[in-house]
Scaffold this motif. Structure first.
Motif, mmCIF file in Angstrom:
data_model
loop_
_atom_site.group_PDB
_atom_site.id
_atom_site.type_symbol
_atom_site.label_atom_id
_atom_site.label_comp_id
_atom_site.label_asym_id
_atom_site.label_seq_id
_atom_site.Cartn_x
_atom_site.Cartn_y
_atom_site.Cartn_z
ATOM 1 N N VAL A 16 0.812 -1.211 0.000
ATOM 2 C CA VAL A 16 0.000 0.000 0.000
ATOM 3 C C VAL A 16 0.844 1.258 0.000
ATOM 4 C CG1 VAL A 16 -1.925 -1.123 1.138
ATOM 5 C CG2 VAL A 16 -0.173 -0.017 2.522
ATOM 6 N N THR A 17 2.162 1.100 0.048
ATOM 7 C CA THR A 17 3.045 2.256 0.023
ATOM 8 C C THR A 17 3.898 2.168 -1.230
ATOM 9 O OG1 THR A 17 3.153 2.165 2.419
ATOM 10 C CG2 THR A 17 4.777 3.544 1.287
ATOM 11 N N VAL A 95 -1.279 9.001 6.677
ATOM 12 C CA VAL A 95 -1.399 10.102 7.624
ATOM 13 C C VAL A 95 -0.657 9.739 8.910
ATOM 14 C CG1 VAL A 95 -2.982 11.513 8.986
ATOM 15 C CG2 VAL A 95 -3.616 10.798 6.666
ATOM 16 N N ILE A 96 0.298 10.586 9.295
ATOM 17 C CA ILE A 96 1.042 10.415 10.542
ATOM 18 C C ILE A 96 0.594 11.502 11.509
ATOM 19 C CG2 ILE A 96 3.310 10.333 11.629
ATOM 20 C CD1 ILE A 96 2.846 8.056 9.674
ATOM 21 N N ASP A 128 3.172 19.085 7.387
ATOM 22 C CA ASP A 128 4.507 19.272 6.808
ATOM 23 C C ASP A 128 4.458 19.590 5.320
ATOM 24 O OD1 ASP A 128 3.739 16.663 6.118
ATOM 25 O OD2 ASP A 128 5.778 15.870 6.247
ATOM 26 N N LEU A 129 3.517 19.028 4.592
ATOM 27 C CA LEU A 129 3.356 19.349 3.173
ATOM 28 C C LEU A 129 2.323 20.469 3.057
ATOM 29 C CD1 LEU A 129 3.207 15.790 1.542
ATOM 30 C CD2 LEU A 129 5.198 17.289 1.845
ATOM 31 N N GLU A 159 3.619 10.048 2.455
ATOM 32 C CA GLU A 159 2.935 10.318 3.718
ATOM 33 C C GLU A 159 2.892 11.809 3.994
ATOM 34 O OE1 GLU A 159 5.397 8.171 6.558
ATOM 35 O OE2 GLU A 159 6.401 10.028 7.151
ATOM 36 N N ILE A 160 2.015 12.172 4.914
ATOM 37 C CA ILE A 160 1.924 13.549 5.384
ATOM 38 C C ILE A 160 1.871 13.520 6.906
ATOM 39 C CG2 ILE A 160 -0.611 13.581 5.161
ATOM 40 C CD1 ILE A 160 -0.302 16.589 4.428
#
Length: 289
Positions: A16-17, A95-96, A128-129, A159-160
């Motif tokens: 999935v990544t 999402v982190i 962060d983005l 990721e974000i």
């Protein structure tokens, strides 16, 4: 449920990544951060401002949404691999959630729509983005060289990181590192783990190591507690008790990859034969309080 979330296999996590290509916004502070410093740059998103996000005009280009001000439970959904994700066309961003004190925010419990009650007590105060950062896709091809409509091969960001604070609080967001967009499947950039809860940094592999995905490759974590204590990577609750304080490889350091080839010399799309960085040491401390 936290154990189920952390104990994902490497194969499922990599499924999935996907790895990246594209031209997203240049990373702030790129190449100037010392290892363990977090490579800090001012958080990309203005706080509590209305931002008009561009609309996608084709399947290959999407634009990062503005999450600042949103309730954390309104962002994304719980994916089958145990991660939290938000959909962008045929792909997703992982999402982190990063809390102000480094504590773990458990989103594993929730209804079928993936809206855990634990997230409802938090709001997003930084990302962060920046909104409108380009997220670029390339798609897998069939035997005739035609693109599949819904099978993403590589993407520029994976990721974000969203900084969250309790609803009603006036928490101040930390500086965030903007990680460079990957130009192709051969190059990824080291993430900034400093300030993140250890349980949000990776997954437990089938080999029994604690890893994080980088496109079609991965890095293995060596973990060093500040007091010399043993950190049991097989225990998700133990991981959730620590916050990362330093890392041995600076954020935005390039990880270059080479791919295996078949008998005709053609590269496999997803089989990495070697990469320039294989291990990162994370220094951690117990979450205070």
């Amino acid at each position: 449920m936290l154990r189920k979330m952390i104990a994902c296999t490497a194969a499922l996590a990599l499924a999935v990544t996907v790895s990246g290509c594209g031209t997203g916004q240049p990373a702030a502070g790129s190449g100037s951060a010392d290892a363990g410093s977090g490579g800090s740059a001012t958080a990309a998103s203005p706080r509590e401002e209305q931002v008009t996000v561009k609309q996608s005009t084709d399947p290959h280009t999407w634009y990062v949404r503005n999450y600042v001000g949103m309730n954390a439970a309104s962002v994304g959904y719980n994916a089958l691999d145990g991660s939290r994700r938000d959909a962008y066309g045929a792909g997703t961003l992982k999402v982190i959630y990063r809390s102000l004190d480094g504590s773990y925010i458990d989103y594993s419990e929730g209804d079928e729509g993936g809206q855990p009650e634990s997230l409802e007590g938090f709001k997003v105060i930084a990302q962060d983005l920046a909104p409108n950062t380009e997220l670029n896709y390339t798609f897998q091809l069939d035997e005739n060289g035609e693109e599949y409509e819904n099978l993403v091969s590589v993407q520029s960001y994976e990721e974000i990181v969203l900084v969250v604070a309790p609803v009603g609080s006036n928490g101040t967001a930390p500086d965030l590192t903007v990680i460079q967009a990957s130009p192709d499947k051969y190059t990824r950039y080291v993430k900034d783990y400093v300030g993140r809860n250890l349980a949000t940094c990776g997954y437990l592999s089938m080999a029994g190591t604690y890893n994080d995905s980088y496109g079609n490759g991965y890095v293995k974590f060596d973990i060093t507690a500040d007091d010399g204590s043993y950190v049991d990577i097989n225990d998700p609750d133990a991981l959730a008790g620590y916050v990362v304080t330093a890392q041995s490889v600076a954020p935005n350091t390039a990880i270059t990859m080479a791919f295996m080839t078949d008998s005709n010399g053609q590269e496999y799309d997803n089989l990495v034969s070697s990469q320039s960085i294989e291990t990162i040491n994370l220094s951690v401390a117990l979450v205070s309080g």
